[in-house]
Scaffold this active site. Structure first.
Site, short mmCIF file in Angstrom:
data_model
loop_
_atom_site.label_atom_id
_atom_site.label_comp_id
_atom_site.label_asym_id
_atom_site.label_seq_id
_atom_site.Cartn_x
_atom_site.Cartn_y
_atom_site.Cartn_z
N HIS A 111 0.60 -1.13 -0.04
CA HIS A 111 -0.13 0.19 0.00
C HIS A 111 1.01 1.34 0.02
CE1 HIS A 111 0.62 -0.90 4.25
NE2 HIS A 111 1.12 0.47 4.57
P1 TYD Z 1 -1.58 -2.77 7.44
O1 TYD Z 1 -1.22 -1.18 7.69
O2 TYD Z 1 -2.49 -2.85 6.28
O3 TYD Z 1 -0.37 -3.62 7.59
P2 TYD Z 1 1.07 -3.95 6.77
O4 TYD Z 1 0.96 -2.85 6.05
O5 TYD Z 1 1.81 -4.13 7.74
O6 TYD Z 1 0.63 -5.25 5.83
O7 TYD Z 1 -2.41 -3.15 8.81
C1 TYD Z 1 -2.89 -4.41 9.08
C2 TYD Z 1 -4.30 -4.05 9.89
O8 TYD Z 1 -3.98 -3.41 11.27
C3 TYD Z 1 -5.22 -3.28 9.19
O9 TYD Z 1 -6.71 -4.03 9.13
C4 TYD Z 1 -5.34 -1.99 9.75
C5 TYD Z 1 -4.97 -2.30 11.15
N1 TYD Z 1 -3.96 -1.15 11.86
C6 TYD Z 1 -4.51 -0.52 12.91
O10 TYD Z 1 -5.87 -0.86 13.36
N2 TYD Z 1 -3.74 0.41 13.35
C7 TYD Z 1 -2.65 0.67 12.97
O11 TYD Z 1 -1.96 1.55 13.54
C8 TYD Z 1 -1.85 -0.02 11.85
C9 TYD Z 1 -0.63 0.11 11.32
C10 TYD Z 1 -2.70 -1.05 11.37
#
Ligand code: TYD
Length: 138
Positions: free
Chosen positions: A53
């Site tokens: 992302h």
């Molecule tokens: P995401 O940022 O998509 O993870 P990565 O980039 O590491 O693969 O986040 C994973 C999940 O966690 C998503 O459902 C959103 C949640 N999340 C939060 O609730 N708070 C946060 O600060 C972060 C970073 C993620």
């Protein structure tokens, strides 16, 4: 417009003592943003990819506090690949950059310091949408 060249691995402020080392990260002093949030990734199974992302407004610092992993950065025209493997250095990721994290080693911990609180509307989670977003600013 933000480019991958602005994403850099920086040395972190480290205090060495015979009893052990310590890294200090203060918002606006050690990183070019104020720190509002911190989280970490761990227990990433072999072969898994995280990220996938971009953020519209978020600055981040990534640190491999343990183990190692690879980071692929894309700005819509250029790509950059970095590897983090030392707790005394970190990767600054500026807003508007697509990122993928992979090749997590065993026991890898990816510590993240972020300039904003969690906000799902700041994410661009589809790569085609990311390219359209970047094209608006060409
Ligand atoms: P995401 O940022 O998509 O993870 P990565 O980039 O590491 O693969 O986040 C994973 C999940 O966690 C998503 O459902 C959103 C949640 N999340 C939060 O609730 N708070 C946060 O600060 C972060 C970073 C993620």
């Amino acid at each position: 417009m933000e480019r991958v060249d602005l994403c850099k691995v920086i040395p972190l402020r480290t205090i060495h003592r015979p009893e052990g080392d310590m890294v200090v990260i203060e918002g606006t002093k050690d990183v070019p943003f104020d720190i509002k949030r911190s989280y970490y990734l761990y227990n990433v199974p072999d072969g898994c990819i995280r990220g996938g992302h971009a953020h519209k407004n978020l600055f981040q610092l990534l640190v491999a506090v343990s183990g190692s992993f690879r980071i692929i950065l894309k700005d819509g025209s250029k790509m950059k690949v970095e590897r983090l493997y030392k707790p005394d250095e970190g990767l600054i990721i500026v807003p508007g950059i697509w990122r993928e994290l992979d090749f997590f080693s065993e026991k890898a911990v990816c510590m993240v310091y972020a300039s904003r609180l969690y906000d799902e509307s700041d994410y661009i989670r589809n790569y085609e949408d990311f390219l359209s977003y970047k094209r608006q600013y060409l």
